[in-house]
Design an enzyme around this catalytic site. Structure first.
Site, short mmCIF file in Angstrom:
data_model
loop_
_atom_site.label_atom_id
_atom_site.label_comp_id
_atom_site.label_asym_id
_atom_site.label_seq_id
_atom_site.Cartn_x
_atom_site.Cartn_y
_atom_site.Cartn_z
CD GLU A 108 -1.53 -2.51 1.36
OE1 GLU A 108 -0.40 -2.66 1.86
OE2 GLU A 108 -2.26 -3.46 1.05
CG HIS A 152 -11.73 -7.73 5.97
ND1 HIS A 152 -10.73 -8.27 6.74
CD2 HIS A 152 -11.44 -8.10 4.69
CE1 HIS A 152 -9.89 -8.94 5.96
NE2 HIS A 152 -10.30 -8.85 4.72
C1 LIG Z 1 -1.58 -5.09 4.15
C2 LIG Z 1 -2.61 -5.90 3.43
N1 LIG Z 1 -3.01 -5.52 2.21
C3 LIG Z 1 -3.96 -6.21 1.55
C4 LIG Z 1 -4.52 -7.31 2.12
C5 LIG Z 1 -5.62 -8.07 1.37
N2 LIG Z 1 -5.12 -9.40 1.02
C6 LIG Z 1 -5.42 -10.47 1.76
S1 LIG Z 1 -4.63 -11.83 1.24
C7 LIG Z 1 -3.91 -11.02 -0.04
C8 LIG Z 1 -2.98 -11.75 -0.96
C9 LIG Z 1 -1.87 -12.41 -0.22
O1 LIG Z 1 -1.08 -13.16 -1.08
P1 LIG Z 1 0.13 -14.01 -0.56
O2 LIG Z 1 1.01 -13.20 0.31
O3 LIG Z 1 0.75 -14.64 -1.74
O4 LIG Z 1 -0.54 -15.13 0.38
P2 LIG Z 1 -1.59 -16.26 -0.03
O5 LIG Z 1 -2.94 -15.66 0.17
O6 LIG Z 1 -1.33 -16.66 -1.42
O7 LIG Z 1 -1.37 -17.35 0.94
C10 LIG Z 1 -4.30 -9.67 -0.03
C11 LIG Z 1 -3.89 -8.69 -1.04
C12 LIG Z 1 -4.09 -7.67 3.40
N3 LIG Z 1 -4.59 -8.74 4.03
N4 LIG Z 1 -3.14 -6.96 4.04
#
Ligand SMILES: Cc1ncc(C[n+]2csc(CCOP(=O)(O)OP(=O)(O)O)c2C)c(N)n1
Ligand SMILES: [Mg+2]
Lengths: 322, 379
Positions: free
Chosen positions: A59, A128
């Site tokens: 972000e 959320h």
């Molecule tokens: C700081 C932040 N930004 C956005 C989100 C929304 N979000 C939740 S999971 C996700 C993707 C995460 O991807 P990854 O790190 O590859 O983990 P995975 O879900 O594939 O296990 C996002 C963008 C969040 N939880 N925290």
């Protein structure tokens, strides 16, 4: 035309992208996916990946890069996926985005919009359902607005994009799927409050997610013979003191409803201004009905924790009891 | 324009194929970079735990479909990465998970029902992070990597790393996703761990996707290669190979405990299901890709190995099926039995001592909750 708030925002963004080639959208999952709420659905397909950008997961990056783009003449519209994930960007928002005009003695304009789905009541997990508006409203140099109807969503997002100052644009996600009529044009400036329902006994001030709740409460109060005027603030910074004052001047009573915590919340600002400027016309203290001074609770508790219809009616009773 | 570059990742990946000790057909191999003494590995137990966490996951998805859970992030496809990593842990090692580490939680001995509360909305946590040396799930991407660093700093100051005492030396295992590699905080964590030579192992499950963002949105090189830039080793393993994951984590944790500093492990795996039950993966990825990866299933290969080598009997599988059914039943009953929290709980746990003003809010809140609207007419 009757559409959901999501569709209205989508239409508004589409229009902004069409009208001004310098406008571009950036955020996590906004392109291929169309955003987790589908607000940007189809826009990447129609405007290309240079104008609808799927960013890396960061972000601070989104807002920091938006500042650079704005300095190069672009008008970035950033999407933060959820209220609770804006905090990594807060450094960029507060130390840079909000202050560069001031720092540069007016030489740098940053027409950046930061869209944030916010507020609770959707049965979600932590981070959320938050209401971070006051952090931004308390920061000079930012404009902070929030829409409560599809019509406002459509027009306000375009007005926000047209602003030459950074705008934090808060979208009440609980009402994303609520439908409403959208007019082709608007006369209402971005910063003006709107009286959603006229009344004579008490002024109920709401914004974003609490506006529909306030209207519902006003309907019920009407059945009991109480005439509630509902003001939708729409803009929190700057905020339309004039409209609010005029209403309270007539009713003599004010109740403010927001989901954010009680202490240091926006209601405190409203109450302070009203006691300062309408002191002689107030017949009761300004009553605040808000979230509590705790972190947002697990979703099983949220309906009682949030300022719902019943708590708003209680607050109206309290105001009228003086 | 970066977007026009022809998939640079696949080239880099070819140059650095993940280390594999058990191939998709179930054949064992060795790799000098990753020695593993099979006498120290309980293969039937590994398979059993992988099968049970898959069942846990399947059951949780079903509970979500039935409306018992609000949401569930599935670990399907990542069982080997999680169980393999967890098997390398000592009880006293501390784990900092994301929100998807149900397999690690299981291996740490958490009551699996306690994983459900967070997704049912009855709690924001659900377990005692100290009891199993397994922190609460962190939903904010990347945040936990710095907590792992600080915990490692504490271990260092306590003399609990590099002491040479095998009963004392302790390490930290931090989980992260491929998307998390892009957060500034993750990069700060790498820098801190490197500069202070901390006993922290970063275990990145590169499941190829961060919601709808393919790995190429985050990086043009394999994650493991990034470690060199920070100044510590990175190792890339087949994340669907439980033995490679176990061996790599064991090696890295040993090194961390003995004072040798951090390691970044990239477990190359795949998120077989959508991001969560709320997501629709068909909007952004091809079914063929998912089928491709399903053919590299982490359970199948170990099962094939167990069957062809005759390491287990039929009773082993009958017993496992019974355990799976029992687990499913326990989850269903346990989930429905999760009580709603007390209306006062958010107030009670905001501060060590509830401020007087908050106590007043609590009083008013409890009165509201118990009496409802004052004039008793509204809903
Ligand atoms: C700081 C932040 N930004 C956005 C989100 C929304 N979000 C939740 S999971 C996700 C993707 C995460 O991807 P990854 O790190 O590859 O983990 P995975 O879900 O594939 O296990 C996002 C963008 C969040 N939880 N925290
Ligand atoms: Mg991922």
């Amino acid at each position: 035309m009757t559409v959901s708030m999501v569709k209205a925002l989508n239409d508004g963004l589409r229009k902004a992208l069409t009208d001004d080639p310098q406008v571009l959208l950036m955020g996590e999952d906004i392109g291929r996916l169309g955003g987790v709420f589908r607000v940007t659905d189809g826009l990447r397909k129609d405007f290309g990946e240079l104008r609808v950008v799927d960013t890396p997961l960061g972000e601070a990056g989104i807002v920091g890069a938006a500042i650079g783009l704005a300095m190069r003449g672009y008008r970035p519209v950033c999407e933060i996926q959820f209220d609770g994930f804006v905090y990594p960007a807060v450094n960029q928002i507060i130390t840079q985005l909000a202050k560069l005009r001031h720092r540069s003695a007016g030489r740098i304009s940053l027409p950046v919009v930061i869209r944030i789905p916010y507020g609770g009541g959707i049965g979600s997990i932590e981070h959320h359902s938050e209401s971070p508006e006051t952090y931004f409203a308390h920061t000079a140099g930012l404009k902070v607005v929030t829409c409560a109807t599809p019509n406002d969503a459509f027009h306000m997002i375009q007005q926000a994009v047209a602003e030459d100052d950074p705008v934090v644009f808060l979208e009440p996600k609980r009402h994303y799927w609520t439908k409403g009529e959208v007019a082709p044009a608007t006369e209402v400036p971005l910063e003006q409050a709107v009286i959603r329902r006229a009344g004579t006994d008490v002024t109920l001030i709401a914004y974003g997610p609490t506006v529909p709740v306030a209207l519902e409460a006003a309907d019920i109060a009407a059945e009991e013979g109480r005439s509630v005027e509902v003001v939708d603030l729409r803009s929190l910074s700057p905020w339309d003191v004039t409209t609010v004052r005029a209403s309270v001047h007539r009713t003599g009573r004010a109740v403010v409803a927001h989901e954010a915590a009680f202490s240091h919340g926006f209601g405190a600002e409203v109450a302070a201004r009203l006691q300062d400027e309408e002191f002689h016309f107030l017949e009761a203290p300004v009553v605040r009905v808000t979230g509590y001074d705790t972190p947002y609770p697990p979703s099983r508790l949220e309906s009682d924790w949030l300022p719902g219809v019943d708590r708003i009616l209680n607050a109206i009773d309290r105001s009228l009891s003086y | 324009m970066a977007n026009a570059v022809q998939d640079p990742l696949s080239e880099a990946s070819l140059a650095d194929p993940p280390i594999q000790l058990l191939d998709p057909s179930g054949k064992l191999s060795t790799d000098a970079r990753l020695p593993l003494d099979l006498a120290t590995v309980d293969l039937p137990a590994l398979y059993r735990d992988m099968a049970l966490v898959r069942r846990l996951d399947t059951e949780a998805i079903a509970l979500q479909r039935q409306g018992e859970l609000g949401l569930w992030p599935s670990l399907r496809g990542q069982e080997a990465a999680q169980v393999g990593a967890a098997y390398a842990l000592y009880d006293r090692d501390m784990v900092f998970p994301t929100y998807r580490e149900h397999g690690v939680a299981w291996c740490r001995g958490l009551d699996p029902v306690s994983l459900l509360g967070l997704f049912r909305g009855t709690t924001l946590g659900g377990w005692d992070p100290y009891a199993h040396h397994f922190n609460l799930y962190t939903l904010v991407i990347g945040a936990q990597t710095l907590h792992a660093v600080g915990y490692g700093m504490g271990l260092y100051r306590d003399g609990s790393t590099g002491s040479g005492d095998p009963d004392r030396d302790t390490a930290v295992l931090a989980f992260l996703g491929d998307g998390a590699l892009s957060e500034g905080e993750t990069n700060e964590a790498f820098i801190w761990a490197a500069a202070q030579n901390l006993p922290v192992v970063f275990f990145c499950q590169n499941n190829q996707w961060a919601i709808s963002a393919p790995y190429s949105v985050q990086s043009r090189i394999p994650a493991a290669q990034r470690a060199a830039g920070y100044g510590f080793p990175g190792i890339r393993v087949d994340g669907n190979d439980v033995l490679a994951c176990l061996a790599a984590t064991r090696q890295a944790l040993d090194q961390a405990r003995s004072g040798g500093g951090p390691t970044l492990i990239e477990a190359v795996t795949y998120r077989v299901n959508a991001h969560t039950t709320a997501d629709d993966a068909t909007r952004y990825r091809a079914a063929e890709e998912t089928e491709d990866w399903t053919a590299r299933d982490p359970l199948e290969r170990l099962r094939a190995h167990l069957e062809t080598t005759g390491a287990v009997t039929d009773e082993y599988f009958t017993d496992l099926e019974q355990r799976e059914r029992d687990l499913a039943e326990r989850l269903r009953a346990g989930c429905r039995g999760l009580a709603d929290p007390d209306a006062s709980s958010p107030f009670e746990h905001t501060y060590a001592q509830m401020p007087a003003d908050l106590r007043q809010q609590l009083r008013e809140h409890l009165e509201f909750v118990s009496t409802g609207p004052q004039d008793g007419e509204q809903k």
